[in-house]
Design a protein around this motif. Structure first.
Motif, PDB file in Angstrom:
ATOM      1  N   MET A 102      32.254  19.421  36.542  1.00 21.95           N
ATOM      2  CA  MET A 102      33.023  19.570  35.307  1.00 21.95           C
ATOM      3  C   MET A 102      33.000  21.026  34.868  1.00 21.95           C
ATOM      4  O   MET A 102      32.062  21.757  35.180  1.00 21.95           O
ATOM      5  N   ILE A 103      34.005  21.416  34.124  1.00 21.11           N
ATOM      6  CA  ILE A 103      34.043  22.719  33.456  1.00 21.11           C
ATOM      7  C   ILE A 103      34.199  22.443  31.962  1.00 21.11           C
ATOM      8  O   ILE A 103      35.034  21.625  31.559  1.00 21.11           O
ATOM      9  N   ALA A 104      33.395  23.118  31.149  1.00 21.60           N
ATOM     10  CA  ALA A 104      33.452  22.888  29.700  1.00 21.60           C
ATOM     11  C   ALA A 104      33.048  24.153  28.967  1.00 21.60           C
ATOM     12  O   ALA A 104      32.463  25.071  29.557  1.00 21.60           O
ATOM     13  N   ASN A 105      33.322  24.173  27.679  1.00 20.51           N
ATOM     14  CA  ASN A 105      32.823  25.296  26.880  1.00 20.51           C
ATOM     15  C   ASN A 105      31.324  25.106  26.639  1.00 20.51           C
ATOM     16  O   ASN A 105      30.747  24.054  26.955  1.00 20.51           O
ATOM     17  N   LYS A 106      30.711  26.130  26.093  1.00 21.22           N
ATOM     18  CA  LYS A 106      29.253  26.135  25.912  1.00 21.22           C
ATOM     19  C   LYS A 106      28.774  24.971  25.046  1.00 21.22           C
ATOM     20  O   LYS A 106      27.777  24.325  25.357  1.00 21.22           O
ATOM     21  N   GLU A 107      29.492  24.695  23.978  1.00 23.73           N
ATOM     22  CA  GLU A 107      29.071  23.655  23.045  1.00 23.73           C
ATOM     23  C   GLU A 107      29.109  22.264  23.697  1.00 23.73           C
ATOM     24  O   GLU A 107      28.162  21.484  23.557  1.00 23.73           O
ATOM     25  N   LYS A 108      30.200  21.971  24.403  1.00 21.72           N
ATOM     26  CA  LYS A 108      30.311  20.664  25.058  1.00 21.72           C
ATOM     27  C   LYS A 108      29.295  20.527  26.182  1.00 21.72           C
ATOM     28  O   LYS A 108      28.726  19.447  26.388  1.00 21.72           O
ATOM     29  N   ALA A 109      29.035  21.610  26.898  1.00 21.62           N
ATOM     30  CA  ALA A 109      28.027  21.577  27.968  1.00 21.62           C
ATOM     31  C   ALA A 109      26.651  21.261  27.381  1.00 21.62           C
ATOM     32  O   ALA A 109      25.889  20.472  27.943  1.00 21.62           O
ATOM     33  N   GLN A 110      26.340  21.859  26.236  1.00 21.16           N
ATOM     34  CA  GLN A 110      25.050  21.593  25.590  1.00 21.16           C
ATOM     35  C   GLN A 110      24.966  20.157  25.091  1.00 21.16           C
ATOM     36  O   GLN A 110      23.941  19.498  25.229  1.00 21.16           O
ATOM     37  N   GLN A 111      26.058  19.649  24.524  1.00 18.42           N
ATOM     38  CA  GLN A 111      26.073  18.260  24.055  1.00 18.42           C
ATOM     39  C   GLN A 111      25.861  17.295  25.223  1.00 18.42           C
ATOM     40  O   GLN A 111      25.130  16.307  25.090  1.00 18.42           O
ATOM     41  N   LEU A 112      26.492  17.574  26.355  1.00 16.62           N
ATOM     42  CA  LEU A 112      26.312  16.712  27.525  1.00 16.62           C
ATOM     43  C   LEU A 112      24.882  16.788  28.031  1.00 16.62           C
ATOM     44  O   LEU A 112      24.279  15.765  28.354  1.00 16.62           O
TER      45      LEU A 112
END
Length: 103
Positions: free
Chosen positions: A65-75
């Motif tokens: 997956m590719i995501a922004n920093k915030e979504k990556a941290q939430q995941l």
């Protein structure tokens, strides 16, 4: 010159039967895109393993997956309880992407 933006590349090595569960976590944190890559064999701290085509034993996949920093941290936070119990391998790296608004 094409502009790029920095995003997070998330790779999760998982037992194939758990793929839908991990994708569910991604959807919960609003990561809308992913790819699943089947893995034929590998090895690690617990030794070597190989996918058995007949029984599906030891079947593993990588979810990319590719995501922004915030979504990556939430995941990452959502998956943290499963890292040990489900033997997940989670890696996150910085990448430069074109059309960053899509991630």
């Amino acid at each position: 010159m094409v502009d790029t933006v920095q995003r997070k590349r998330i790779e999760i090595l998982v037992d194939t039967p758990l793929v839908p569960k991990i994708i569910g976590f991604a959807k919960q944190v609003d990561i809308s895109g992913w790819s699943v890559i089947k893995i034929a064999s590998g090895g690690g701290r617990d030794g070597r393993w190989q996918h058995d085509e007949i029984t599906g034993a030891a079947a593993k996949s990588i979810i990319l997956m590719i995501a922004n920093k915030e979504k990556a941290q939430q995941l990452t936070d959502a998956l943290a309880p499963l890292l040990d119990s489900h033997s997940l391998l989670l890696t996150i790296a910085n990448v430069e992407v074109v059309r960053g608004d899509r991630f």
